[in-house]
Scaffold this active site. Structure first.
Site, PDB file in Angstrom:
ATOM      1  N   GLY A 202       0.763  -1.222   0.000  1.00 16.67           N
ATOM      2  CA  GLY A 202       0.000   0.000   0.000  1.00 16.67           C
ATOM      3  C   GLY A 202       0.800   1.281   0.000  1.00 16.67           C
ATOM      4  O   GLY A 202       0.422   2.255  -0.647  1.00 16.67           O
ATOM      5  N   CYS A 326      15.203  -0.260   1.591  1.00 18.87           N
ATOM      6  CA  CYS A 326      15.361  -1.415   2.473  1.00 18.87           C
ATOM      7  C   CYS A 326      16.825  -1.735   2.741  1.00 18.87           C
ATOM      8  O   CYS A 326      17.135  -2.553   3.601  1.00 18.87           O
ATOM      9  CB  CYS A 326      14.667  -2.633   1.870  1.00 18.87           C
ATOM     10  SG  CYS A 326      12.884  -2.389   1.702  1.00 18.87           S
TER      11      CYS A 326
END
Length: 381
Positions: A202, A326
């Site tokens: 999302g 990340c």
């Protein structure tokens, strides 16, 4: 700081006002547990299933094929580990992926290798594209799964997903794609593209962090990754995050209903940014110039330390990155850039600028006014 420009939309995006408005009732008065039988629970359950129907429709899936997760990384892990462990019971212990996947896929594959699975990591060519024929050549009798990302999170290259899916379907191999960067930006139809499993998240499309989904084509058996309660039809335990799920549905509806117009605008901004940035001596574009996400610009700037460049840009109000969020803080060169043949030292000079709905022509011109001086300062210091 004379201006603020957020140009790291591949890392995350802000929640928009319409998405927040859609979520608010489920953070306040509609707080029931969707597994409860009383009216508050039924109210939450209705919102959950309406959101599931909406999201499924935008990717060409059936509602019963969509399972909510905590994000893209969980969806990727569930796809690889769930299929691998299930098909290992039939003697199929071989997986195929590429060497420039998101670490959620790569690390899941490496974990499976430690369990005794065999993994083929396909090369990626200098334009950042996977060749379908190389996927076909890597498939074996014991191949359980092929996983190829839809669009790369660092260099933005869009892969020939339909062709790879057709090969896998013809050979009887399950096909998974990490579509975290693609959903809401590119048109997707899982049925037409022969996709068996698809991961989405999302917070890349103006929904909250901590919500994602895994599409699993009807008829495919996959082992659970998260056990516990009977939520998500017994496939993924944990009380559903109704507010975030509603937000995801609202964000995807907004993104898909304006996809064409948004893509045209972002492509124009992207191309102007690439054109201007390539005027800097020693600059080069990473990844295919045509088959790339509308807002993605990834450059190498020779003779520059990437971390220092980001810090100087930040002082000028520009938020950018040198690769995947990340792996932020890692001193290693990007595995994606190394995979397409960029030398390690040059790869450490990379700059990723990813534009989003809030960016303007003025933002692009501001970046282009600041970047050359930053590069010059670093090269002469």
């Amino acid at each position: 700081m004379s201006r603020f420009v957020y140009a790291d939309n591949a890392a995350t995006t802000p929640i928009t006002e319409p998405v927040l408005r859609a979520m608010m009732p489920y953070l306040t008065e509609c707080y029931g547990n969707p597994s409860s039988m009383y009216s508050k629970g039924r109210e939450a359950k209705r919102a959950l299933e309406l959101a599931r129907e909406s999201i499924a429709e935008w990717i060409g899936a059936r509602p019963g094929e969509l399972y909510f997760t905590a994000g893209g990384s969980e969806s990727d892990n569930w796809a690889l580990k769930g299929i691998a462990r299930e098909l290992a019971l039939q003697g199929k212990k071989h997986l195929i992926t590429t060497c420039f996947e998101h670490h959620a896929v790569l690390h899941a594959a490496q974990a499976l290798e430690r369990e005794g699975f065999s993994v083929t990591y396909l090369p990626v060519h200098e334009n950042g594209l996977v060749r379908p024929e190389e996927v076909a050549n890597a498939i074996r009798e014991d191949t359980a799964l092929v996983s190829v990302m839809y669009a790369n999170n660092e260099i933005g290259t869009i892969q020939p997903i339909a062709e790879i899916g057709a090969i896998c379907r013809e050979r009887g191999v399950i096909f998974h794609t990490d579509a975290v960067q693609a959903v809401g930006t590119l048109p997707i139809d899982v049925a037409e593209q022969n996709i068996d499993l698809l991961s989405l998240s999302g917070h890349k499309l103006h929904a909250p962090k901590g919500i994602g989904a895994l599409y699993v084509r009807r008829g495919i058996t996959i082992q659970n990754l998260v056990d516990g309660g009977a939520q998500e039809r017994g496939r993924r335990a944990g009380t559903e995050n109704i507010a975030a799920i509603v937000g995801l549905a609202a964000a995807l509806r907004d993104a898909c209903s304006t996809m064409k117009e948004r893509a045209e605008r972002l492509c124009a901004l992207r191309d102007r940014l690439i054109e201007g940035a390539l005027q800097i001596p020693g600059s080069s574009l990473n990844g295919d110039a045509q088959h790339r996400l509308p807002g993605n610009v990834n450059l190498c700037l020779e003779g520059v330390d990437g971390e220092a460049m980001l810090l100087l840009l930040d002082r000028q109000g520009i938020c950018a990155s040198s690769g995947s969020a990340c792996t932020a803080g890692s001193l290693e060169a990007s595995h994606v850039l190394l995979a397409i043949g960029i030398p390690p030292e040059l790869a450490k000079s990379s700059l990723r600028l990813t534009l989003g709905d809030q960016n303007t022509e003025e933002d692009v011109e501001y970046i282009l006014s600041v970047l050359p001086a930053v590069i010059e300062r670093l090269r002469t210091s």
